[in-house]
Design an enzyme around this catalytic site. Sequence first.
Site, mmCIF file in Angstrom:
data_model
loop_
_atom_site.group_PDB
_atom_site.id
_atom_site.type_symbol
_atom_site.label_atom_id
_atom_site.label_comp_id
_atom_site.label_asym_id
_atom_site.label_seq_id
_atom_site.Cartn_x
_atom_site.Cartn_y
_atom_site.Cartn_z
ATOM 1 N N SER A 83 54.777 8.710 88.529
ATOM 2 C CA SER A 83 55.506 8.425 89.772
ATOM 3 C C SER A 83 56.633 7.433 89.545
ATOM 4 O O SER A 83 56.634 6.659 88.578
ATOM 5 C CB SER A 83 54.553 7.863 90.831
ATOM 6 O OG SER A 83 53.500 8.754 91.071
HETATM 7 N N1 SAH Z 1 49.026 8.421 89.002
HETATM 8 C C1 SAH Z 1 49.760 9.196 88.029
HETATM 9 C C2 SAH Z 1 50.657 10.211 88.696
HETATM 10 C C3 SAH Z 1 50.282 11.559 88.272
HETATM 11 S S1 SAH Z 1 50.975 12.929 89.139
HETATM 12 C C4 SAH Z 1 50.519 8.324 87.049
HETATM 13 O O1 SAH Z 1 50.568 7.107 87.236
HETATM 14 O O2 SAH Z 1 51.055 8.848 86.066
HETATM 15 C C5 SAH Z 1 49.545 13.568 89.961
HETATM 16 C C6 SAH Z 1 48.366 13.942 89.104
HETATM 17 O O3 SAH Z 1 47.368 14.493 89.981
HETATM 18 C C7 SAH Z 1 48.628 14.988 88.042
HETATM 19 O O4 SAH Z 1 48.243 14.494 86.794
HETATM 20 C C8 SAH Z 1 47.738 16.174 88.462
HETATM 21 O O5 SAH Z 1 47.204 16.894 87.390
HETATM 22 C C9 SAH Z 1 46.653 15.467 89.260
HETATM 23 N N2 SAH Z 1 45.910 16.308 90.203
HETATM 24 C C10 SAH Z 1 46.382 17.282 91.022
HETATM 25 N N3 SAH Z 1 45.387 17.818 91.746
HETATM 26 C C11 SAH Z 1 44.240 17.157 91.381
HETATM 27 C C12 SAH Z 1 42.881 17.261 91.775
HETATM 28 N N4 SAH Z 1 42.452 18.121 92.690
HETATM 29 N N5 SAH Z 1 41.994 16.423 91.183
HETATM 30 C C13 SAH Z 1 42.378 15.518 90.247
HETATM 31 N N6 SAH Z 1 43.650 15.378 89.843
HETATM 32 C C14 SAH Z 1 44.580 16.190 90.393
#
Ligand code: SAH
Length: 207
Positions: free
Chosen positions: A58
């Site tokens: 993000s």
């Molecule tokens: N907090 C992260 C942002 C990642 S983007 C950071 O600091 O880098 C969002 C993430 O949510 C992705 O890695 C994606 O794979 C995950 N995601 C999407 N749907 C999900 C679900 N149902 N359960 C767990 N993770 C999920």
Amino acid sequence: MEQDRNHLIQHISRQGITDAGVLNALARVPREKFIPEHLLSVAYEDRPLPIGWDQTISQPYTVAFMAQLLKVEPGARILEIGCGSGYNAAVLQELTGSRGRVYSVERITELAQYASSRLDLTGYNQIKVILGDGKEGWADHAPFDRIIVTAQGPDIPQTLISQLKPGGILVMPVTRGFAAEMARLVKHTRQEWDITYHGAFSFVPLR
Ligand code: SAH
């Protein structure tokens, strides 16, 4: 890198992040260690970056904005849904401190491994990362003081609300048309909570 990081913190504070604890937490986490190596030169630009598997780390402003809404107190037990790179989890660990605990659920195997290795490398090895569907929360470690969802979905999963302690706060981008509204849920009792909305953001989908 440290100078770039300080510039970023100044930028974020000018954008309206006033919580000193949040700014300090961002100042302590080396974002460059959580991104792919070829993006090193833009590690401290205030924008999301690709981390592979169609996912993104993000934008720092968004991480700070959500952390500010979450009002983390030292010692809090925090659940993150969407571990991605591990960066946001590290920021949360800084906020809750050594007595607190951060649990993070990730759906993509390779990213769960990527995050775990980055968190180990940077010394955040107390953070627990699990592979799974975040919509189910993490029952073994519930209830939580705070829950943060870093992917956007149509509504706040009921399971997550039930894994939140009374008095707890949950922050999640809820899809509205083409973007998402940042929802903040405050749970009063087992059956009662309030939801307020805090502006438009754009996230990868919660699947
Ligand atoms: N907090 C992260 C942002 C990642 S983007 C950071 O600091 O880098 C969002 C993430 O949510 C992705 O890695 C994606 O794979 C995950 N995601 C999407 N749907 C999900 C679900 N149902 N359960 C767990 N993770 C999920």
